[in-house]
Design an enzyme around this catalytic site. Sequence first.
Site, PDB file in Angstrom:
ATOM      1  N   ILE A   1      -9.183  -2.502  32.718  1.00 29.20           N
ATOM      2  CA  ILE A   1      -8.767  -2.150  31.263  1.00 29.20           C
ATOM      3  C   ILE A   1      -7.373  -2.350  31.379  1.00 29.20           C
ATOM      4  CG2 ILE A   1      -8.719  -0.926  29.186  1.00 29.20           C
ATOM      5  CD1 ILE A   1     -11.356  -2.496  29.591  1.00 29.20           C
TER       6      ILE A   1
ATOM      7  N   GLU B   1     -14.921 -10.508  22.637  1.00 27.67           N
ATOM      8  CA  GLU B   1     -15.950 -10.682  22.003  1.00 27.67           C
ATOM      9  C   GLU B   1     -17.100  -9.863  22.321  1.00 27.67           C
ATOM     10  OE1 GLU B   1     -15.900 -15.260  21.362  1.00 27.67           O
ATOM     11  OE2 GLU B   1     -14.504 -14.754  22.967  1.00 27.67           O
TER      12      GLU B   1
HETATM   13 MO1  MOS Z   1     -13.328 -16.929  19.924  1.00 26.83          MO
HETATM   14  S1  MOS Z   1     -14.877 -17.140  18.795  1.00 26.83           S
HETATM   15  O1  MOS Z   1     -13.933 -17.508  21.309  1.00 26.83           O
HETATM   16  O2  MOS Z   1     -12.120 -18.049  19.438  1.00 26.83           O
END
Ligand code: MOS
Length: 696
Positions: A587, A663
């Site tokens: 991190i 994400e």
């Molecule tokens: Mo992000 S949805 O990979 O731009």
Amino acid sequence: MTIKTRAIGAPISRLDGPEKVRGVARYAYEHPVTDPTYLYAIQSEVARGRITKVDTTKAEAQPGVVAVMTYKNAPRLASTEDAEFAILQSPEINFRGEFIGGVIATTFEAARYAASLVEVTCEEADHDADFRAGRDDLYAPDKLNAGFETDTDRGDVDAGLAEAAYVVDETYVTPREHNNPMEPHATTAVWTDEGVTLYESTQGVFWAQSAVAPLFDLDPEQVRVISPHVGGGFGSKGLPHANVVLATMAAKMVAGRPVKFTLTRQQMFAVAGYRTPTIQNLRLGADAEGKLTAVVQNVVEQTSRIKEFAEQTGTAARMMYASENIRTTHRLAALDVAVPSWMRAPGEAPGMFALESAMDELAGKVGMDPVEFRIRNEPEADPETGLPFSSRGLVECLREGARLFGWERRSPEPGTQREGEWLVGYGVASSVYPVYVMPGSVARITATPDGKFDVAIGAADIGTGTWTTLTQIAADALDTDFEDVTVEIGDSSLPKGSGAGGSSGITSWGSTIVAAAGKLREELEGEHGGIIPESGLEVSAKMPRNPHRKDYAMYAFGSQFAEVHVNEYTGELRVPRLTGTFACGRIVNAKTARSQFLGGMTFGLSMALHEESNLDPRFGHVMNHDLAEYHVPVNADIGELDVAWIDEEDPYVNEMGTKGIGEIGIVGTAAAIANAVYNATGKRVRELPIKPDKLL
Ligand code: MOS
């Protein structure tokens, strides 16, 4: 190569924070320009057809109006190959809300009012915007987003299902969703004889440049894209959309005068990308010991008739759990709708809702604890490729998450825990996200005799903290203090940087910077005896090739635990607690990383309970196209969010040992909540969002 740890890992506050708090950080629309004009877009009101008559006289007569742009007089594009970009080139209308014109005026208000006076007559054609599974025109795309295979079929799933002691065969549905970053898509465009300058809200200045340049027959260098601050994108500012084309056209039309253009919130629902709805049939089989004998994920999703976007919804099922027999398929309905695109964790977010819900259902049938059931199906190597994982922290995340969350307090029997009139349930799901890397970045580092370093790379900070984290990476790689490093990003006049997408930024830009820093230190030691020359020292380096890339399967993992309370009389659903535990390599910044995970989990809760774009197939538009009716959570909807990560050392992913974190936080959250709802109520909700009517 491992670099010395000093700045990396520290919870350094974002460098752009003070500017943002003071309101002096400039966003795309705010860049000061002399004598600006304002563009307001005109959109089609039919879902398909052709314009038969346009009357702009009333609009042109309005005070302040500089020009009215329609297909009749708009600048011709050098290419109309990309139909999403080929706006105002013909009278054809491809979907409702498509740009069909624009008014340029001296104020935003004048432009907007005049736009309402442009009279457009259309000949309407039949359209089809009806997304459903049973269509007879579903087709298999050649490839999925990010280059994944459309279908995979390993082993013999039919035999695997036939021999299974327990089978789940269910269909899961996720809705159309819109990204809704806080800052709308916006451009300030200035066209001159030399080319065009775009102050653009984008996830990648070079992505915007390479979209715009060929359309206007310009060399890439003639399109300067500047994007220092971006108020979120969540994918919708990644692949460019037609808004930047309309803005550039307008700038060309009034060449010399700057044009400011922003989408309204409502327009963002029509033209700036969205997540496809999905219908996913899952068939899982397990033997008496709880080992998976088959995994099948058949996905139906949507694309636009004018341009294909095929989300990789089923790809996580290919690598997530051990099974000899795994089949995944993707089929598309091509409709008269806007082009779907990236939205935070395209593929994994909807796909893992289905897989992780089905895993919970199967654990119940086998009679195993859902955490133990997942651990029992932990693969030794990537089931899809046979490659070893560079590191795989799923089991540790599940165990550590269970401990942090207090999973042992869960009652395995649904509907047996309550607090007054609230039914209480606990749920778990796994998270996963690939370690993507994007090619093409170049970093330039300039050292000055005072011991300061300037690092230049056309990277993006879309609110994630890139500015700060790249400074940390550079400081460590240069073996210098954080304060001695200045990073320049967000400008296409800098050396090439890939865009912020697929959580690939830190891997791609960071390893490029590490390479440049290594080269600089080598030159410094070698040719200059460790002393920075009076004239300074400048080096550039390309992103190095990772020699391990083909030898390992590279993914980040995590676990999500949810507690839900469901009111037995009203169906009201509250989520007082989420615990997310992640294994994402090293991190870089404990503070900004935590924010990424918190944001992802909030997005996941939002996916579970709130978000849904309702399209009326009769007219082809999203009806709830504003934040009053398209719900995202407010503070009161969010309870306690606990974020943890395990220290994971991965020597194969890149020089820093980092995996992307932008994400993964959203992946699995919705399934954990749905699984908790089942544990609370005994009701299995297989269609998002989980609203009270589904629980009564
Ligand atoms: Mo992000 S949805 O990979 O731009």
